[in-house]
Design a protein around this motif. Structure first.
Motif, PDB file in Angstrom:
ATOM      1  N   ILE A 105      31.758 105.990  32.943  1.00  0.00           N
ATOM      2  CA  ILE A 105      30.671 106.146  31.975  1.00  0.00           C
ATOM      3  C   ILE A 105      30.539 107.614  31.564  1.00  0.00           C
ATOM      4  CG2 ILE A 105      28.167 106.013  31.673  1.00  0.00           C
ATOM      5  CD1 ILE A 105      29.579 103.311  31.524  1.00  0.00           C
ATOM      6  N   ARG A 106      30.595 108.508  32.515  1.00  0.00           N
ATOM      7  CA  ARG A 106      30.449 109.932  32.204  1.00  0.00           C
ATOM      8  C   ARG A 106      31.608 110.422  31.320  1.00  0.00           C
ATOM      9  NH1 ARG A 106      26.495 112.500  34.794  1.00  0.00           N
ATOM     10  NH2 ARG A 106      27.449 114.547  34.434  1.00  0.00           N
ATOM     11  N   ARG A 107      32.826 109.918  31.594  1.00  0.00           N
ATOM     12  CA  ARG A 107      33.957 110.300  30.738  1.00  0.00           C
ATOM     13  C   ARG A 107      33.770 109.772  29.323  1.00  0.00           C
ATOM     14  NH1 ARG A 107      37.045 109.000  35.335  1.00  0.00           N
ATOM     15  NH2 ARG A 107      37.599 106.970  34.429  1.00  0.00           N
ATOM     16  N   ALA A 108      33.324 108.503  29.213  1.00  0.00           N
ATOM     17  CA  ALA A 108      33.156 107.896  27.893  1.00  0.00           C
ATOM     18  C   ALA A 108      32.063 108.595  27.089  1.00  0.00           C
ATOM     19  CB  ALA A 108      32.820 106.415  28.046  1.00  0.00           C
ATOM     20  N   LEU A 109      31.056 109.139  27.790  1.00  0.00           N
ATOM     21  CA  LEU A 109      29.968 109.847  27.106  1.00  0.00           C
ATOM     22  C   LEU A 109      30.238 111.342  27.002  1.00  0.00           C
ATOM     23  CD1 LEU A 109      26.882 108.068  28.744  1.00  0.00           C
ATOM     24  CD2 LEU A 109      27.788 107.713  26.432  1.00  0.00           C
ATOM     25  N   ALA A 110      31.419 111.777  27.464  1.00  0.00           N
ATOM     26  CA  ALA A 110      31.823 113.186  27.408  1.00  0.00           C
ATOM     27  C   ALA A 110      30.826 114.083  28.137  1.00  0.00           C
ATOM     28  CB  ALA A 110      31.995 113.638  25.952  1.00  0.00           C
ATOM     29  N   LEU A 111      30.382 113.648  29.299  1.00  0.00           N
ATOM     30  CA  LEU A 111      29.433 114.422  30.092  1.00  0.00           C
ATOM     31  C   LEU A 111      30.184 115.283  31.101  1.00  0.00           C
ATOM     32  CD1 LEU A 111      26.717 111.690  30.826  1.00  0.00           C
ATOM     33  CD2 LEU A 111      26.673 113.471  29.064  1.00  0.00           C
ATOM     34  N   GLY A 112      29.727 116.504  31.272  1.00  0.00           N
ATOM     35  CA  GLY A 112      30.336 117.403  32.236  1.00  0.00           C
ATOM     36  C   GLY A 112      29.531 117.474  33.520  1.00  0.00           C
ATOM     37  N   ASP A 113      30.036 118.271  34.462  1.00  0.00           N
ATOM     38  CA  ASP A 113      29.369 118.393  35.758  1.00  0.00           C
ATOM     39  C   ASP A 113      27.963 118.948  35.626  1.00  0.00           C
ATOM     40  OD1 ASP A 113      31.648 117.427  36.890  1.00  0.00           O
ATOM     41  OD2 ASP A 113      32.449 119.398  37.469  1.00  0.00           O
ATOM     42  N   ALA A 114      27.735 119.764  34.598  1.00  0.00           N
ATOM     43  CA  ALA A 114      26.419 120.389  34.437  1.00  0.00           C
ATOM     44  C   ALA A 114      25.394 119.447  33.804  1.00  0.00           C
ATOM     45  CB  ALA A 114      26.548 121.662  33.589  1.00  0.00           C
ATOM     46  N   ASP A 115      25.862 118.355  33.214  1.00  0.00           N
ATOM     47  CA  ASP A 115      24.936 117.418  32.552  1.00  0.00           C
ATOM     48  C   ASP A 115      24.194 116.573  33.585  1.00  0.00           C
ATOM     49  OD1 ASP A 115      25.471 117.961  29.740  1.00  0.00           O
ATOM     50  OD2 ASP A 115      27.475 117.162  30.158  1.00  0.00           O
ATOM     51  N   ALA A 116      23.015 116.089  33.180  1.00  0.00           N
ATOM     52  CA  ALA A 116      22.160 115.294  34.076  1.00  0.00           C
ATOM     53  C   ALA A 116      22.826 113.955  34.408  1.00  0.00           C
ATOM     54  CB  ALA A 116      20.808 115.047  33.413  1.00  0.00           C
ATOM     55  N   PRO A 117      22.482 113.377  35.557  1.00  0.00           N
ATOM     56  CA  PRO A 117      23.026 112.054  35.903  1.00  0.00           C
ATOM     57  C   PRO A 117      22.591 110.994  34.887  1.00  0.00           C
ATOM     58  CG  PRO A 117      21.975 113.091  37.809  1.00  0.00           C
ATOM     59  CD  PRO A 117      21.604 113.907  36.613  1.00  0.00           C
ATOM     60  N   VAL A 118      23.438 110.003  34.696  1.00  0.00           N
ATOM     61  CA  VAL A 118      23.103 108.879  33.815  1.00  0.00           C
ATOM     62  C   VAL A 118      22.094 107.981  34.520  1.00  0.00           C
ATOM     63  CG1 VAL A 118      24.023 106.860  32.610  1.00  0.00           C
ATOM     64  CG2 VAL A 118      25.384 108.960  32.764  1.00  0.00           C
ATOM     65  N   GLU A 119      21.120 107.478  33.754  1.00  0.00           N
ATOM     66  CA  GLU A 119      20.147 106.543  34.323  1.00  0.00           C
ATOM     67  C   GLU A 119      20.618 105.111  34.068  1.00  0.00           C
ATOM     68  OE1 GLU A 119      16.198 107.384  32.935  1.00  0.00           O
ATOM     69  OE2 GLU A 119      15.916 108.891  34.513  1.00  0.00           O
ATOM     70  N   TYR A 120      20.588 104.321  35.133  1.00  0.00           N
ATOM     71  CA  TYR A 120      21.029 102.925  35.064  1.00  0.00           C
ATOM     72  C   TYR A 120      19.881 101.991  35.445  1.00  0.00           C
ATOM     73  CZ  TYR A 120      25.720 104.992  35.314  1.00  0.00           C
ATOM     74  OH  TYR A 120      26.861 105.735  35.078  1.00  0.00           O
ATOM     75  N   SER A 121      19.874 100.822  34.835  1.00  0.00           N
ATOM     76  CA  SER A 121      19.004  99.734  35.291  1.00  0.00           C
ATOM     77  C   SER A 121      19.829  98.904  36.261  1.00  0.00           C
ATOM     78  CB  SER A 121      18.547  98.870  34.113  1.00  0.00           C
ATOM     79  OG  SER A 121      17.760  97.792  34.576  1.00  0.00           O
ATOM     80  N   ALA A 122      19.379  98.835  37.521  1.00  0.00           N
ATOM     81  CA  ALA A 122      20.114  98.094  38.561  1.00  0.00           C
ATOM     82  C   ALA A 122      19.342  96.828  38.892  1.00  0.00           C
ATOM     83  CB  ALA A 122      20.277  98.964  39.802  1.00  0.00           C
ATOM     84  N   GLU A 123      20.033  95.682  38.882  1.00  0.00           N
ATOM     85  CA  GLU A 123      19.380  94.378  39.042  1.00  0.00           C
ATOM     86  C   GLU A 123      20.212  93.483  39.951  1.00  0.00           C
ATOM     87  OE1 GLU A 123      19.310  92.914  35.052  1.00  0.00           O
ATOM     88  OE2 GLU A 123      18.804  94.903  34.282  1.00  0.00           O
ATOM     89  N   LEU A 124      19.666  92.316  40.267  1.00  0.00           N
ATOM     90  CA  LEU A 124      20.385  91.319  41.061  1.00  0.00           C
ATOM     91  C   LEU A 124      21.313  90.502  40.170  1.00  0.00           C
ATOM     92  CD1 LEU A 124      17.510  89.904  43.326  1.00  0.00           C
ATOM     93  CD2 LEU A 124      18.913  91.947  43.648  1.00  0.00           C
ATOM     94  N   LYS A 125      22.424  90.073  40.752  1.00  0.00           N
ATOM     95  CA  LYS A 125      23.319  89.139  40.056  1.00  0.00           C
ATOM     96  C   LYS A 125      23.087  87.755  40.655  1.00  0.00           C
ATOM     97  CE  LYS A 125      28.122  88.362  38.696  1.00  0.00           C
ATOM     98  NZ  LYS A 125      28.126  86.925  39.039  1.00  0.00           N
ATOM     99  N   PHE A 126      22.308  86.958  39.968  1.00  0.00           N
ATOM    100  CA  PHE A 126      21.925  85.645  40.484  1.00  0.00           C
ATOM    101  C   PHE A 126      23.117  84.693  40.460  1.00  0.00           C
ATOM    102  CE2 PHE A 126      18.277  87.534  38.294  1.00  0.00           C
ATOM    103  CZ  PHE A 126      17.409  87.660  39.364  1.00  0.00           C
ATOM    104  N   ASP A 127      23.179  83.823  41.465  1.00  0.00           N
ATOM    105  CA  ASP A 127      24.263  82.845  41.551  1.00  0.00           C
ATOM    106  C   ASP A 127      23.735  81.517  41.024  1.00  0.00           C
ATOM    107  OD1 ASP A 127      26.705  81.789  42.044  1.00  0.00           O
ATOM    108  OD2 ASP A 127      26.478  81.636  44.213  1.00  0.00           O
ATOM    109  N   GLY A 128      23.710  81.400  39.700  1.00  0.00           N
ATOM    110  CA  GLY A 128      23.147  80.200  39.086  1.00  0.00           C
ATOM    111  C   GLY A 128      23.859  79.863  37.790  1.00  0.00           C
ATOM    112  N   LEU A 129      23.088  79.396  36.823  1.00  0.00           N
ATOM    113  CA  LEU A 129      23.638  78.955  35.533  1.00  0.00           C
ATOM    114  C   LEU A 129      22.969  79.753  34.422  1.00  0.00           C
ATOM    115  CD1 LEU A 129      25.400  76.683  34.090  1.00  0.00           C
ATOM    116  CD2 LEU A 129      23.228  75.496  33.780  1.00  0.00           C
ATOM    117  N   ALA A 130      23.784  80.441  33.597  1.00  0.00           N
ATOM    118  CA  ALA A 130      23.234  81.238  32.502  1.00  0.00           C
ATOM    119  C   ALA A 130      22.630  80.329  31.439  1.00  0.00           C
ATOM    120  CB  ALA A 130      24.328  82.111  31.899  1.00  0.00           C
TER     121      ALA A 130
END
Length: 697
Positions: A105-130
């Protein structure tokens, strides 16, 4: 022109719909009901009557439309306006997967070491039917499965039966809606996407019902949920308890979306759509790794199955910047956990004896890694279940293990059955009718699924449970003989049968963990004190199946002596009050085992004694005969058991709950709701002094 509605019915129908939708949301989504079921049913029936009298008042979002009950000729194809795409899956369950994803993700967004971390939404992967839920102007008009991503199946008739899914969105609950002047116009189209699943407890209950009815059981919650959603008869779906959580959107028209994915989920929750709370916005690779580990620790305790977690870039603008690759979003990843199902081969079928004597068939497997550990044994539950699944030695089977749950054989892969597979399983034939641990006879009562060992006092597999029951407060009342101590005595080989308890010395006990000299002496004294008991207590302490306290008292009252009970035939036992055929057979089977009679004889030789009678009926008038008492709170001098025994000795009956048939409530300190209910029914109240006076009279 349509006929105008009676003015009093239309507003009332609208009011009832609002109330019922509110209470359904409190019950199904928030798990915090405000009214009892009976009150909800009364409101529902009132609305139903109005709609039957005036069908034109019935609306698509009415709670009465949840269960349609129509059997359809087939499922209609539905083409998704916005395709339901899959997410790239990382099956390497280690933390390196999360770090690689963040690096991409950081490579695709052209972010360097000095740039802030990317914020992610982290969720559960339910084992059901979409599922895709289409709302138009806030009202649910269609539900469709994922299908091939482009075209799914219309399952609206079944989705309406799921209480968690709102039939109408609470659009005005959103701040943005209020800021727009409180407009009642929900979006022209809002497609909510999420997962239909079945909780584990509901799945187990359903399979128990299937077994009891002699029907096929389901392999896992996911398959069960998928099958229910695609049922043609919605009454079948309604009889199963399915659940739903939203995780995203499809087609949206007429709503300016929030700037982040997490805010979108928050908005859906405000609209009344179920959104799981086990989600977080995390920063960078460390945040992803931490979330994956945190949920991994919780996985077994969750009430439903998950097979991983999902990471999504939280900012919607960055999602649009990265776009898609091969019909998968570049900005999301599913990070799996170890699989909970695998295939392996049955090498043998063994039988284990549980602590209560229950005999359980166990499949001995070719070792397989499943659910995060290597599994070589899996339960088959009981003989009927083994036969229903037709599990045989040599079969290839699907093994399931969820968290800390005991691994089980879920199903047989019949197409892989070898020509030399074993015969259908027969537990009685396999064991020759004898317990594999102690050699006592095994039996299965009519109507029960489990075979059991009858050598309860002798069988080593049941030793710990037998001792704990024997020492219980309502049995021999041996104070100080608790679970941890019994475990040490049994595992150390100090106590093999019940009579061994009475040979324990203070020196032996003082050498055990957490046993000082004083504690050891107290236990020896308690053992000695327990030798003076009553026949009902001793009978109950033996742990004879189906013989509880009340039955033990009836047996002692009827026969008067233990020898007469031991020698009684089934017809003679059936003469005892409340003793039926099952109880009579259980008593006979217990005393027919030589091991059990030897233990009873040895206990009596060691000095356990009680008063016996000649077995003739006692016609002495009982002053409290026909009176029912309930005890609540703490009495100053009598404990609950002593008070109960004295009431029963005077002919009274002690019940566990207050009803209109209760004659007296005996209340001590900190009496609770039973006291309030007794006052409501006008039942006579007694304190300890009042009870003593009544007994003395």
């Amino acid at each position: 022109m349509p006929q105008s509605q009676p003015p009093e019915l239309a507003p009332r129908a609208s009011e009832l719909r609002e109330q019922l939708l509110h209470h359904a949301h409190r019950y199904h989504v928030l798990d915090a009901p405000e009214i009892p079921d009976a009150e909800y049913d009364r409101l529902f029936q009132e609305l139903q009557a109005i709609e039957e009298a005036q069908p034109e008042l019935r609306t698509p979002d009415s709670p009465t439309q949840r269960v349609l009950g129509a059997v359809l000729a087939g499922l209609t194809p539905v083409r998704h306006t916005v395709p339901m795409l899959s997410i790239a899956t990382e099956r390497d369950t280690g933390e390196a997967s999360a770090r690689r994803f963040d690096a991409r993700i950081r490579r695709a967004l052209a972010l360097g070491d000095a740039d802030a971390p990317v914020e992610y939404s982290a969720e559960l992967k339910f084992d059901g039917l979409a599922i895709n839920l289409r709302y138009e102007r806030g009202v649910l008009v269609q539900a469709a499965t994922r299908g091939d991503g482009e075209t799914g199946e219309d399952v609206t008739h079944n989705i309406r039966t799921i209480g968690q899914i709102p039939l109408r969105l609470k659009w005005l609950a959103l701040p943005s809606a209020r800021e727009m002047g409180g407009s009642e116009d929900a979006p022209e189209v809002l497609e909510v996407r999420g997962e239909i699943f079945m909780r584990r407890d509901h799945f187990e209950r359903m399979n128990e019902q299937q077994r009891a009815a002699g029907l096929k059981t389901f392999v896992n919650p996911r398959n069960a949920a998928a099958g229910m959603v695609r049922q043609l008869d919605s009454k079948v779906t309604a009889s199963r308890r399915l659940s739903f959580y939203a995780y995203g959107l499809g087609d949206v028209r007429g709503w300016e979306l929030p700037e982040t994915h997490s805010a979108t989920l928050d908005a859906l929750a405000k609209m009344g759509v179920p959104v799981n709370g086990e989600r977080a916005v995390v920063r960078g690779a460390d945040g992803l790794v931490g979330f994956h580990a945190q949920i991994g620790e919780k996985r077994a305790a969750l009430p439903f199955d998950i097979d991983g977690v999902v990471y999504k870039i939280d900012a919607r603008a960055l999602q649009q910047q990265l776009g898609f690759k091969s019909r998968e979003p570049r900005w999301a990843l599913a990070h799996k956990y170890p699989a909970q199902e695998q295939t392996t081969v049955v090498r043998d079928i063994d039988v284990q004896v549980g602590r209560t004597g229950k005999l359980t068939p166990v499949a001995k497997l070719e070792p397989v890694f499943v659910g995060g550990t290597t599994v070589s044994n899996a339960t088959l539950h009981n003989e009927d279940e083994t036969r229903r699944k037709d599990v045989r030695v040599g079969d290839t089977v699907i093994v399931r293990r969820a968290g800390d749950v005991i691994p089980e054989v879920a199903s047989v892969v019949l197409e892989r059955r070898p020509a030399d597979a074993g015969e259908p399983f027969d537990l009685f034939k396999r064991l020759g009718g004898k317990c594999p641990v102690c050699g006592s006879a095994i039996a299965r009562e009519e109507g029960e699924v489990d075979w059991r060992c009858s050598g309860g006092l002798f069988c080593a597999a049941q030793r710990k449970e037998a001792i704990l029951h024997f020492a219980g407060r309502r049995a021999m009342d041996i104070e100080g003989l608790g679970d941890k101590l019994v475990e040490q005595l049994v595992e150390g080989g100090t106590v093999r049968t019940l009579p061994d308890l009475y040979g324990l010395t203070a020196d032996q006990l003082a050498g055990l963990d957490r046993m000082a000299a004083k504690s050891a002496k107290n236990l020896v004294d308690a053992l000695d004190k327990s030798k003076r008991t009553t026949l009902p207590r001793f009978l109950f302490a033996l742990g004879i199946r189906h013989v509880g306290e009340a039955t033990a008292k009836d047996l002692a009252r009827h026969f008067g002596s233990l020898d007469r009970i031991i020698d009684a035939s089934e017809p003679q036992l059936l003469e005892v009050t409340d003793v039926g055929m099952v109880v009579a057979q259980s008593i006979r089977l217990f005393f027919e085992q030589a091991h059990n009679r030897e233990v009873v004889g040895e206990l009596r030789r060691l000095g356990i004694r009680w008063e016996e009678s000649d077995g003739t009926a006692d016609h002495t008038p009982k002053p409290l005969a026909g009176k029912t008492f309930v005890l609540t709170g703490a009495l100053p001098n009598l404990n609950r058991e002593e008070a109960k025994e004295r009431i029963e000795a005077a002919g009274g009956k002690v019940a566990g709950s207050v009803s209109k048939n209760t004659d007296y409530l005996v209340a001590g300190e900190e009496a609770g709701s039973k006291l309030d209910k007794a006052r409501e029914f006008g039942i006579a109240l007694l304190d300890e002094a009042g009870l003593e006076a009544l007994l003395a009279s």
